[in-house]
Design a protein around this motif. Structure first.
Motif, PDB file in Angstrom:
ATOM      1  N   LEU A  92       0.748  -1.159   0.024  1.00  0.00           N
ATOM      2  CA  LEU A  92       0.056   0.095  -0.113  1.00  0.00           C
ATOM      3  C   LEU A  92       0.827   1.265  -0.033  1.00  0.00           C
ATOM      4  O   LEU A  92       0.901   2.079  -0.773  1.00  0.00           O
ATOM      5  N   ALA A  93       1.860   1.169   0.849  1.00  0.00           N
ATOM      6  CA  ALA A  93       2.503   2.481   0.963  1.00  0.00           C
ATOM      7  C   ALA A  93       3.526   2.776  -0.223  1.00  0.00           C
ATOM      8  O   ALA A  93       3.586   3.751  -0.841  1.00  0.00           O
ATOM      9  N   ARG A  94       3.995   1.532  -0.780  1.00  0.00           N
ATOM     10  CA  ARG A  94       5.234   1.682  -1.889  1.00  0.00           C
ATOM     11  C   ARG A  94       4.452   1.992  -3.191  1.00  0.00           C
ATOM     12  O   ARG A  94       4.760   2.944  -4.050  1.00  0.00           O
ATOM     13  N   ALA A  95       3.349   1.232  -3.518  1.00  0.00           N
ATOM     14  CA  ALA A  95       2.573   1.389  -4.874  1.00  0.00           C
ATOM     15  C   ALA A  95       1.501   2.594  -4.662  1.00  0.00           C
ATOM     16  O   ALA A  95       1.242   3.160  -5.857  1.00  0.00           O
ATOM     17  N   TYR A  96       1.002   2.966  -3.642  1.00  0.00           N
ATOM     18  CA  TYR A  96      -0.047   3.915  -3.608  1.00  0.00           C
ATOM     19  C   TYR A  96       0.057   5.311  -3.095  1.00  0.00           C
ATOM     20  O   TYR A  96       0.073   6.231  -3.725  1.00  0.00           O
ATOM     21  N   VAL A  97       0.772   5.270  -1.769  1.00  0.00           N
ATOM     22  CA  VAL A  97       1.057   6.309  -1.003  1.00  0.00           C
ATOM     23  C   VAL A  97       2.095   7.125  -1.629  1.00  0.00           C
ATOM     24  O   VAL A  97       2.018   8.303  -2.011  1.00  0.00           O
ATOM     25  N   SER A 122      -1.228   2.877 -13.934  1.00  0.00           N
ATOM     26  CA  SER A 122      -2.108   3.897 -14.050  1.00  0.00           C
ATOM     27  C   SER A 122      -2.635   4.359 -12.561  1.00  0.00           C
ATOM     28  O   SER A 122      -2.664   3.311 -11.889  1.00  0.00           O
ATOM     29  N   ALA A 123      -3.473   5.568 -12.504  1.00  0.00           N
ATOM     30  CA  ALA A 123      -4.321   6.053 -11.422  1.00  0.00           C
ATOM     31  C   ALA A 123      -5.135   4.751 -11.027  1.00  0.00           C
ATOM     32  O   ALA A 123      -5.317   4.599 -10.002  1.00  0.00           O
ATOM     33  N   GLU A 125      -5.173   1.715 -11.879  1.00  0.00           N
ATOM     34  CA  GLU A 125      -4.376   0.237 -11.245  1.00  0.00           C
ATOM     35  C   GLU A 125      -3.765   0.644  -9.909  1.00  0.00           C
ATOM     36  O   GLU A 125      -3.869  -0.359  -8.894  1.00  0.00           O
ATOM     37  N   ARG A 126      -3.391   1.746  -9.733  1.00  0.00           N
ATOM     38  CA  ARG A 126      -2.969   2.172  -8.211  1.00  0.00           C
ATOM     39  C   ARG A 126      -4.246   2.081  -7.175  1.00  0.00           C
ATOM     40  O   ARG A 126      -3.823   1.626  -6.009  1.00  0.00           O
ATOM     41  N   GLU A 127      -5.315   2.540  -7.607  1.00  0.00           N
ATOM     42  CA  GLU A 127      -6.465   2.443  -6.831  1.00  0.00           C
ATOM     43  C   GLU A 127      -6.612   0.979  -6.460  1.00  0.00           C
ATOM     44  O   GLU A 127      -7.067   0.859  -5.411  1.00  0.00           O
ATOM     45  N   ARG A 128      -6.769   0.192  -7.526  1.00  0.00           N
ATOM     46  CA  ARG A 128      -7.176  -1.199  -7.355  1.00  0.00           C
ATOM     47  C   ARG A 128      -5.888  -2.022  -6.381  1.00  0.00           C
ATOM     48  O   ARG A 128      -6.353  -2.846  -5.621  1.00  0.00           O
ATOM     49  N   ILE A 129      -4.757  -1.619  -6.438  1.00  0.00           N
ATOM     50  CA  ILE A 129      -3.737  -2.045  -5.633  1.00  0.00           C
ATOM     51  C   ILE A 129      -3.812  -1.680  -4.001  1.00  0.00           C
ATOM     52  O   ILE A 129      -3.918  -2.349  -3.225  1.00  0.00           O
ATOM     53  N   ALA A 130      -4.348  -0.400  -3.832  1.00  0.00           N
ATOM     54  CA  ALA A 130      -4.564   0.299  -2.784  1.00  0.00           C
ATOM     55  C   ALA A 130      -5.726  -0.359  -2.091  1.00  0.00           C
ATOM     56  O   ALA A 130      -5.918  -0.994  -0.810  1.00  0.00           O
TER      57      ALA A 130
END
Length: 88
Positions: free
Chosen positions: A40-45, A60-61, A63-68
């Motif tokens: 969560l921290a590395r890929a999203y925050v 993409s934004a 994809e980052r939302e999905r990862i989060a």
């Protein structure tokens, strides 16, 4: 994951955890479940994964939302490998 955090770690050399499975069956190297907060921290925050300049496309934004969402929910297993149902 490319060649960084799975069975092939040639892209990162990181062998202390793997993201190609949820949790080790035999008490081996930690999987995605143990790394949820870091993912969560590395890929999203911080958005510093994957590192720029490594030849790996940046998420993409959306994809980052999905990862989060996936990491916030404890990296649940996804039977269809992340289909359109909102899985990772």
């Amino acid at each position: 994951m490319s060649s960084c955090h799975g069975a092939d770690t040639s892209g990162s050399g990181i062998t202390s955890f793997r993201l190609d499975y949820f949790a080790p069956e035999d008490g081996g190297v930690p999987g995605a479940q143990a790394m949820a907060a870091r993912i969560l921290a590395r890929a999203y925050v911080f958005q510093d994964m994957p590192p720029p300049g490594r030849g790996v496309p940046m998420p993409s934004a959306q994809e980052r939302e999905r990862i989060a969402r996936w990491a916030s929910e404890g990296t649940p297993l996804c039977a269809d490998a992340g289909g359109e149902d909102g899985g990772p």
